[in-house]
Design a protein around this motif. Structure first.
Motif, PDB file in Angstrom:
ATOM      1  N   SER A  68       0.794  -1.066   0.127  1.00  0.00           N
ATOM      2  CA  SER A  68       0.097   0.132   0.050  1.00  0.00           C
ATOM      3  C   SER A  68       0.828   1.373   0.025  1.00  0.00           C
ATOM      4  O   SER A  68       1.551   1.403   0.844  1.00  0.00           O
ATOM      5  CB  SER A  68      -0.962   0.111   1.056  1.00  0.00           C
ATOM      6  N   GLU A  69       0.808   1.876  -1.004  1.00  0.00           N
ATOM      7  CA  GLU A  69       1.173   3.528  -1.174  1.00  0.00           C
ATOM      8  C   GLU A  69       0.383   3.947  -2.072  1.00  0.00           C
ATOM      9  O   GLU A  69       0.047   3.466  -3.274  1.00  0.00           O
ATOM     10  CB  GLU A  69       2.716   3.076  -1.707  1.00  0.00           C
ATOM     11  N   PRO A  70       0.022   5.166  -1.886  1.00  0.00           N
ATOM     12  CA  PRO A  70      -0.841   5.891  -2.822  1.00  0.00           C
ATOM     13  C   PRO A  70      -0.512   5.938  -4.092  1.00  0.00           C
ATOM     14  O   PRO A  70       0.574   6.392  -4.322  1.00  0.00           O
ATOM     15  CB  PRO A  70      -1.189   7.185  -2.138  1.00  0.00           C
ATOM     16  N   PRO A  71      -1.223   5.396  -5.136  1.00  0.00           N
ATOM     17  CA  PRO A  71      -0.776   5.653  -6.680  1.00  0.00           C
ATOM     18  C   PRO A  71      -0.424   6.933  -6.871  1.00  0.00           C
ATOM     19  O   PRO A  71      -1.188   7.740  -6.437  1.00  0.00           O
ATOM     20  CB  PRO A  71      -1.861   4.717  -7.446  1.00  0.00           C
ATOM     21  N   HIS A  72       0.569   7.108  -7.847  1.00  0.00           N
ATOM     22  CA  HIS A  72       0.753   8.445  -8.537  1.00  0.00           C
ATOM     23  C   HIS A  72      -0.331   8.978  -9.201  1.00  0.00           C
ATOM     24  O   HIS A  72      -1.124   8.034 -10.218  1.00  0.00           O
ATOM     25  CB  HIS A  72       1.939   8.414  -9.330  1.00  0.00           C
ATOM     26  N   THR A  73      -0.886  10.068  -9.217  1.00  0.00           N
ATOM     27  CA  THR A  73      -1.935  10.558  -9.797  1.00  0.00           C
ATOM     28  C   THR A  73      -1.262  11.649 -11.114  1.00  0.00           C
ATOM     29  O   THR A  73      -2.298  11.797 -11.981  1.00  0.00           O
ATOM     30  CB  THR A  73      -2.953  11.395  -8.969  1.00  0.00           C
ATOM     31  N   THR A  74      -0.287  11.921 -10.869  1.00  0.00           N
ATOM     32  CA  THR A  74       0.627  12.657 -12.011  1.00  0.00           C
ATOM     33  C   THR A  74       1.841  12.058 -12.359  1.00  0.00           C
ATOM     34  O   THR A  74       2.367  11.513 -11.572  1.00  0.00           O
ATOM     35  CB  THR A  74       0.389  14.081 -11.448  1.00  0.00           C
ATOM     36  N   ILE A  75       2.071  12.398 -13.595  1.00  0.00           N
ATOM     37  CA  ILE A  75       3.605  11.930 -13.902  1.00  0.00           C
ATOM     38  C   ILE A  75       4.678  13.049 -13.041  1.00  0.00           C
ATOM     39  O   ILE A  75       4.571  14.134 -13.286  1.00  0.00           O
ATOM     40  CB  ILE A  75       3.843  11.899 -15.314  1.00  0.00           C
ATOM     41  N   ASP A 118       9.723  -2.377  -2.914  1.00  0.00           N
ATOM     42  CA  ASP A 118       8.281  -3.226  -2.677  1.00  0.00           C
ATOM     43  C   ASP A 118       7.372  -3.444  -3.567  1.00  0.00           C
ATOM     44  O   ASP A 118       6.879  -4.233  -3.986  1.00  0.00           O
ATOM     45  CB  ASP A 118       8.004  -3.087  -1.010  1.00  0.00           C
ATOM     46  N   ARG A 119       7.081  -2.000  -4.072  1.00  0.00           N
ATOM     47  CA  ARG A 119       6.229  -1.946  -4.992  1.00  0.00           C
ATOM     48  C   ARG A 119       6.622  -2.702  -6.382  1.00  0.00           C
ATOM     49  O   ARG A 119       5.898  -2.909  -7.106  1.00  0.00           O
ATOM     50  CB  ARG A 119       5.595  -0.761  -5.233  1.00  0.00           C
ATOM     51  N   VAL A 120       7.816  -2.285  -6.572  1.00  0.00           N
ATOM     52  CA  VAL A 120       8.387  -2.735  -7.799  1.00  0.00           C
ATOM     53  C   VAL A 120       8.696  -4.198  -7.743  1.00  0.00           C
ATOM     54  O   VAL A 120       8.404  -4.969  -8.695  1.00  0.00           O
ATOM     55  CB  VAL A 120      10.076  -2.158  -7.958  1.00  0.00           C
ATOM     56  N   ARG A 121       9.156  -5.057  -6.638  1.00  0.00           N
ATOM     57  CA  ARG A 121       9.085  -6.204  -6.655  1.00  0.00           C
ATOM     58  C   ARG A 121       7.866  -6.831  -6.910  1.00  0.00           C
ATOM     59  O   ARG A 121       7.831  -8.024  -7.370  1.00  0.00           O
ATOM     60  CB  ARG A 121       9.763  -6.887  -5.076  1.00  0.00           C
ATOM     61  N   ALA A 122       6.633  -6.431  -6.301  1.00  0.00           N
ATOM     62  CA  ALA A 122       5.299  -7.047  -6.585  1.00  0.00           C
ATOM     63  C   ALA A 122       5.056  -7.121  -7.990  1.00  0.00           C
ATOM     64  O   ALA A 122       4.074  -7.686  -8.051  1.00  0.00           O
ATOM     65  CB  ALA A 122       4.530  -6.125  -5.857  1.00  0.00           C
TER      66      ALA A 122
END
Length: 145
Positions: A68-75, A118-122
């Motif tokens: 859980s980490e808020p997704p990016h809404t802007t680039i 962690d998000r990249v590994r997932a």
């Protein structure tokens, strides 16, 4: 065709029942820490008396959830979106190296931001939108959508 008669003693009969039961999905032997050690014959006898629990059903495991980490809404400034399906993710020194195929060619990019590890590994084997920046001819991951 003549009928064949086979005489079995009790232990042979129990072993036969035990073998047939195992081969055809009848109650299986599960670890019972309270039961004393037993020979195959003793296990067959316990099976016949109903002293063995059926094997527990193995529930399918869902795929690991994205951390859980808020997704990016802007680039992020200066970054572009790139859809990658990572074939391999390896930690090399202070960075993650993400290996993937682009137009049939093996290529890679790096992630230096530890908070994204962690998000990249997932994302292994999953098509994912990465935010990347080019620096000195290398692609660096700066975010994940």
């Amino acid at each position: 065709m003549p009928l064949l008669t086979i005489e079995l003693n009790e232990n042979e009969r129990l072993l036969m029942i035990f073998a047939l039961g195992s081969a055809h999905g009848c109650p299986a032997i599960v670890s019972d820490r309270n039961a004393p050690p037993a020979t195959t014959v003793e296990l067959a006898q316990r099976l016949m008396r109903g002293g063995l629990a059926p094997a527990p059903a193995v529930a399918p495991q869902p795929p690991p959830a994205m951390p859980s980490e808020p997704p990016h809404t802007t680039i992020p400034a200066g970054a572009t979106e790139l859809v990658i399906t990572p074939d391999e993710i390896a930690e090399v020194g202070k960075r993650l190296v993400i290996r993937y195929r682009s137009s049939g060619t093996k290529t890679s990019c790096s992630c230096w931001e530890k908070n994204l590890f962690d998000r990249v590994r997932a994302t292994l084997k999953r098509p994912t939108v990465f935010f990347v920046k080019e620096s000195k001819g290398y692609l660096n991951v700066v975010g994940i959508k």
